[in-house]
Design an enzyme around this catalytic site. Structure first.
Site, PDB file in Angstrom:
ATOM      1  CG  HIS A 125      -2.011   1.048   1.237  1.00 35.87           C
ATOM      2  ND1 HIS A 125      -3.256   0.970   1.277  1.00 35.87           N
ATOM      3  CD2 HIS A 125      -1.634   2.448   1.717  1.00 35.87           C
ATOM      4  CE1 HIS A 125      -3.677   2.191   1.465  1.00 35.87           C
ATOM      5  NE2 HIS A 125      -2.712   3.166   1.651  1.00 35.87           N
ATOM      6  CD  GLU A 126       1.502   3.471   3.719  1.00 31.14           C
ATOM      7  OE1 GLU A 126       1.686   4.411   3.121  1.00 31.14           O
ATOM      8  OE2 GLU A 126       0.463   3.236   4.429  1.00 31.14           O
ATOM      9  CG  HIS A 129       0.342   6.223  -0.700  1.00 33.00           C
ATOM     10  ND1 HIS A 129      -0.605   6.476  -1.589  1.00 33.00           N
ATOM     11  CD2 HIS A 129      -0.258   5.481   0.277  1.00 33.00           C
ATOM     12  CE1 HIS A 129      -1.920   6.057  -0.878  1.00 33.00           C
ATOM     13  NE2 HIS A 129      -1.535   5.959   0.329  1.00 33.00           N
TER      14      HIS A 129
HETATM   15 ZN   LIG Z   1      -2.666   5.277   2.001  1.00 35.38          ZN
END
Ligand SMILES: [Zn+2]
EC number: 3.4.24.-
Length: 246
Positions: A125-126, A129
């Protein structure tokens, strides 16, 4: 993030420093207050920090989602270094992790990540980003739609919604459930880091949803499970090879 240590990130004014640590998913109000005594159990052989480091290493070496993202970051000129770009820390509440755009670091909440599977999901998830931060000038703080777009992509591509999705498909056959899950999670992630109303967060997500939900880079598809992620990684490597021959 990663690979651009001279990049000061979006808006480097001192007053924004603290706020910048809230970028992406999570909030780290205590991150500046170092030196909290670790609440280790006498019975545990490893400290939370050691466990976090070991799980992170395994994730980086073996998880197909993460391996693809690391390749893609490198390909975009943002090579990721384990020591430089990851930090295992204690966090408040039930926060799992976050991307700190001001330092290009991924924070992993060692007190809240209890399994290898959880570590895999948080790092994936990170890294999405971080990938978005690397490939585009993301205005994390001045345009909530940019944050919304990255949260939609992270929820859609990281597998955050896949397990739930599988269960629902099995039991209820709801094809739309994946989209609903992605939208809901993106809204929650925004609300965790921005002091805005739910309506404003929903509006931002709805405005960007169609284009960002359909932006599958660098996976090329929605990787619903590890097998899909492995195929996506293979395709990415072939694509990389193809382009490097032009
Ligand atoms: Zn997030």
């Amino acid at each position: 993030m990663a690979g651009a240590p001279d990049e000061s990130g979006p808006g480097s004014a001192a007053g924004e420093q603290l706020q910048q640590q809230h970028v992406a998913c999570q909030v780290f109000p205590e991150r500046l207050a170092q030196g909290n005594p670790q609440q280790g159990f006498l019975s545990s052989f490893f400290t939370n920090n050691q466990k976090c480091q070991l799980m992170l290493l395994k994730t980086l070496q073996t998880n197909p989602y993460v391996k693809l993202l690391l390749d893609a970051m490198k390909h975009s000129g943002c090579a990721v270094n384990k020591e430089r770009h990851f930090s295992c820390e204690d966090c408040d509440g039930n926060v799992s992790g976050g991307f700190d755009a001001s330092t290009s670091q991924i924070v992993l909440c060692q007190n809240n990540i209890g399994s290898q599977a959880h570590m895999n999901r948080v790092v994936t998830h990170e890294l999405i980003h971080a990938f978005d931060h690397c490939r585009a000038h993301v205005h994390w703080f001045t345009d909530v739609r940019h944050l919304a777009c990255s949260e939609v992509r992270a929820a859609n591509l990281s597998g955050d919604c896949s397990l739930v999705n599988e269960i629902f498909r099995l039991h209820f056959g709801l094809k739309q459930h994946h989209q609903t899950c992605v939208r809901d999670r993106a809204i929650l992630s925004i609300l965790a880091v921005r002091n805005i109303s739910k309506e404003v967060a929903q509006k931002a997500v709805d405005e960007v949803f169609e284009s960002c939900f359909n932006d599958h880079e660098p996976f090329g598809r929605i990787p619903h499970n590890k097998t899909y992620a492995r195929y996506a990684h293979r395709d990415f490597q072939n694509r990389d090879r193809y382009y490097s021959n032009i």
